[in-house]
Design a protein around this motif. Structure first.
Motif, PDB file in Angstrom:
ATOM      1  N   THR B 306      71.348  16.496 -51.249  1.00 16.12           N
ATOM      2  CA  THR B 306      70.853  15.120 -51.350  1.00 16.12           C
ATOM      3  C   THR B 306      70.612  14.733 -52.806  1.00 16.12           C
ATOM      4  O   THR B 306      70.768  15.543 -53.710  1.00 16.12           O
ATOM      5  CB  THR B 306      69.559  14.966 -50.519  1.00 16.12           C
ATOM      6  N   ILE B 307      70.257  13.480 -52.981  1.00 18.39           N
ATOM      7  CA  ILE B 307      69.919  12.970 -54.308  1.00 18.39           C
ATOM      8  C   ILE B 307      68.402  12.869 -54.393  1.00 18.39           C
ATOM      9  O   ILE B 307      67.791  12.166 -53.585  1.00 18.39           O
ATOM     10  CB  ILE B 307      70.520  11.570 -54.521  1.00 18.39           C
ATOM     11  N   ALA B 308      67.800  13.579 -55.322  1.00 15.52           N
ATOM     12  CA  ALA B 308      66.343  13.571 -55.437  1.00 15.52           C
ATOM     13  C   ALA B 308      65.861  12.350 -56.211  1.00 15.52           C
ATOM     14  O   ALA B 308      66.361  12.061 -57.299  1.00 15.52           O
ATOM     15  CB  ALA B 308      65.863  14.844 -56.115  1.00 15.52           C
ATOM     16  N   VAL B 309      64.909  11.654 -55.632  1.00 13.43           N
ATOM     17  CA  VAL B 309      64.312  10.486 -56.269  1.00 13.43           C
ATOM     18  C   VAL B 309      62.892  10.858 -56.696  1.00 13.43           C
ATOM     19  O   VAL B 309      62.156  11.437 -55.909  1.00 13.43           O
ATOM     20  CB  VAL B 309      64.258   9.312 -55.274  1.00 13.43           C
ATOM     21  N   PRO B 310      62.503  10.556 -57.915  1.00 12.24           N
ATOM     22  CA  PRO B 310      61.145  10.897 -58.369  1.00 12.24           C
ATOM     23  C   PRO B 310      60.133   9.897 -57.825  1.00 12.24           C
ATOM     24  O   PRO B 310      59.657   9.023 -58.550  1.00 12.24           O
ATOM     25  CB  PRO B 310      61.261  10.814 -59.891  1.00 12.24           C
ATOM     26  N   HIS B 311      59.807  10.056 -56.544  1.00  7.76           N
ATOM     27  CA  HIS B 311      58.970   9.048 -55.888  1.00  7.76           C
ATOM     28  C   HIS B 311      57.605   8.878 -56.530  1.00  7.76           C
ATOM     29  O   HIS B 311      57.100   7.770 -56.664  1.00  7.76           O
ATOM     30  CB  HIS B 311      58.807   9.400 -54.410  1.00  7.76           C
ATOM     31  N   HIS B 312      57.022  10.012 -56.881  1.00  5.68           N
ATOM     32  CA  HIS B 312      55.705   9.910 -57.515  1.00  5.68           C
ATOM     33  C   HIS B 312      55.799   9.064 -58.780  1.00  5.68           C
ATOM     34  O   HIS B 312      54.975   8.172 -59.014  1.00  5.68           O
ATOM     35  CB  HIS B 312      55.190  11.321 -57.835  1.00  5.68           C
ATOM     36  N   GLN B 313      56.849   9.321 -59.535  1.00  2.26           N
ATOM     37  CA  GLN B 313      57.058   8.587 -60.778  1.00  2.26           C
ATOM     38  C   GLN B 313      57.289   7.090 -60.509  1.00  2.26           C
ATOM     39  O   GLN B 313      56.844   6.240 -61.287  1.00  2.26           O
ATOM     40  CB  GLN B 313      58.262   9.198 -61.519  1.00  2.26           C
TER      41      GLN B 313
END
Lengths: 354, 354
Positions: B306-313
């Motif tokens: 998958t493609i990791a998204v920096p959600h916290h950021q």
DNA sequence: TTGAAAGCGCTAACAG
DNA sequence: CTGTTAGCGCTTTCAA
């Protein structure tokens, strides 16, 4: 005389943020009357026709009462605090939604804080909630020994605990029926023919950890199974890593179970990691049952058999209970156990060995 | 004369909820002076020694300023509204935490509402947030065509969009770099030797759906691959069910891909369901890449690439941006694209068929 | 540098 | 039934 009022009324047609006085003037009444008319509780104190006029004026001006001013006057913030360990644990979002589904319609909002299991952080966050004048607290971080809770209780802060309980403090709780859940898990495994069933218990600092472990032992007895103490290992945290460590420990100790009742789903996931490490085939070589039924467990390899907890309902009950506490705060602490159900998936099967 | 004050000071040693006046009296000054001393912004207006006395008095009385009274006076609630579709979608909790990690230290709290994708509900919830005097909004529910956002923007409500954008409204956004993410996914699959790559796009009503689909087409071109329109199917929702439906449709249409770029992880999970239904082996018969890197994807069968998204950021940036907006609300809308990364797991492999 | 006074918007006695 | 009055706790001119 009402002439000056009338005059003002026609001049002020569109105030940006109309206040109660604007409404009152538009309706040709005093602010106090407008207040009474607008509040359903006190509406009967005012002439029906007058009330209608006030409502209409409020409507046409787009009046929105200012809850801050109301709060200052009534010393009620219409806000509660929700203390959880970590919102990113999939356990909590459904509880939060359950809480908000009850609170919202009742005119309350929740302020959520995450403690990250840090007591110091928790204390600071609770202090900040209180300084924000929350009317009560819903707490999901209870430990058995929890001085902060005792202190809050002594200070008369209305609160209810969810998921976990605490010792020595008489506070209402909403929890899953952990003992019944564990009994279902053991019964399921015993029914499949397992006789050496292990338990990877949650931390002994939490009621959930202890209650489930005790229930596990009781259930073994009821089925006349081995009550070998080496078959019970407590995990340090409710996490995958801690679950994996505990299982490695269990396996290395030679306890040799054919099935595992995990303290929760994350601990069960830790077992999956160890199964992969050690080339243990689940469910052929080892069965495992989780607890909570968090999302997407059906997509795992194998799909995890678990105990489903009605998390949304936990939130709903907790919020209701807190609202009841506001009504009659003298009521004795009452607690609720919510019924669970077993969800059989692919991680459990008959034992293949003897 | 200060005698009466002194006298009162000694009498009132422990007020339950000390007010500013209690502090002032204890320090032998006027409430206004105490206010100035307590507020770091205005402390320099007061004699250092006096300030010290006030601080000490506040400390010893355990004074906590009442934010409600302050809000009423300053017309600032120190509260913002956070509008999301559904907290139980694992995408959102990390964003929420990112937001709170910035807001908390700045003295702000967030009120969270869940719209459940219902525009009417959204409108009502936003109205309730506004009546609670939130100073600004962070919105995760943007659709391309979104009249409510245009209206709020016209009314000058400070807001920032997360995850998704809208059309025709000049509002700052924080989003993942969707185009780059899709390009990585396609590059990865092309590098493995796939030539017939399909895209199960998200809803065309959302910017994420459209941007990712366009980026997909562009990436195909760059790699000189088939741009067969039948290889792109839009899902109705961002859900497993919709993903499954779209894949069935794709397969039934005879498009015959060897790999799939899913609009997000949930759509990819829907693919897994169809794989099981139709006895398609992943990654042998079909590779699939998700988008978001939600939790526990490594536990799936097979683990999802998958493609990791920096959600916290994403949350952190959004909150910062909103706070900046409060400082200087005239600043032009600025937007941020966050960099993504490819996480290769077991759901992608070389194509087995030629 | 400090105090006096006013008022944010609302509700709750109290009086009429 | 409605108006008057006062004040929730705080900040902010304005004067001194």
């Amino acid at each position: 005389m009402s002439r000056p009022i009338r005059k003002r009324r026609t001049i002020i047609t569109a105030v940006p943020n109309p206040t109660l006085r604007d409404v009152a003037e538009a309706a040709g009444v005093h602010a106090a009357t407008a207040s009474r008319a607008l509040n359903p509780e006190t509406r009967r104190l005012v002439n029906a026709e007058t009330a209608r006029r006030v409502l209409k004026a409020a409507e046409s001006l787009g009046y929105q009462p200012n809850p801050i001013a109301r709060s200052l006057k009534t010393a009620k913030s219409r806000t509660i605090g929700l203390v959880i360990p970590d919102l990113t644990n999939p356990l909590f979002p459904p509880i939060v939604r359950g809480i908000e589904d009850v609170l919202g319609p009742a005119g309350y909002s929740a302020l959520i804080v995450n403690t990250d299991h840090d007591p110091a952080r928790e204390e600071a966050l609770v202090a900040s909630l209180r300084s924000r004048q929350v009317e009560g607290l819903i707490i999901a971080t209870a430990r058995l020994d929890h001085p902060l809770l005792r202190e809050l209780h002594q200070q008369g802060v209305p609160m209810v605990l969810v998921n976990r309980r605490t010792e020595n403090v008489d506070v209402p709780c909403v929890t899953p029926d952990d003992a019944a859940g564990v009994a279902m898990a053991v019964k399921h495994l015993a029914g499949l023919g397992h006789t050496r069933i292990a338990h990877l218990a949650g931390p002994t600092s939490t009621s959930t950890g202890v209650v489930r472990a005790n229930a596990f032992r009781t259930a073994l007895h009821e089925h006349g199974l081995d009550d070998d103490p080496s078959l019970i290992v407590a995990c340090e945290y409710w996490t995958e890593e801690a679950g994996a460590r505990a299982l490695r420990h269990l396996l290395d100790s030679g306890a040799d179970p054919s099935a595992i009742v995990a303290g929760n789903d994350l601990i069960a996931l830790g077992c999956y990691d160890v199964f992969a490490e050690r080339r243990i085939s689940c469910p052929r070589d080892m069965s495992v049952v989780g607890f909570n039924d968090m999302p997407f467990l059906d997509k795992l390899r194998p799909p995890l058999t678990t105990i489903a907890v009605p998390h949304h309902q936990v939130g709903v009950e907790a919020a209701r209970m807190l609202l009841e506490l506001f009504e009659e705060s003298a009521r004795p602490a009452r607690s609720v156990l919510l019924p669970l159900s077993l969800v059989v998936r692919g991680s459990t099967a008959r034992p293949s060995r003897r």
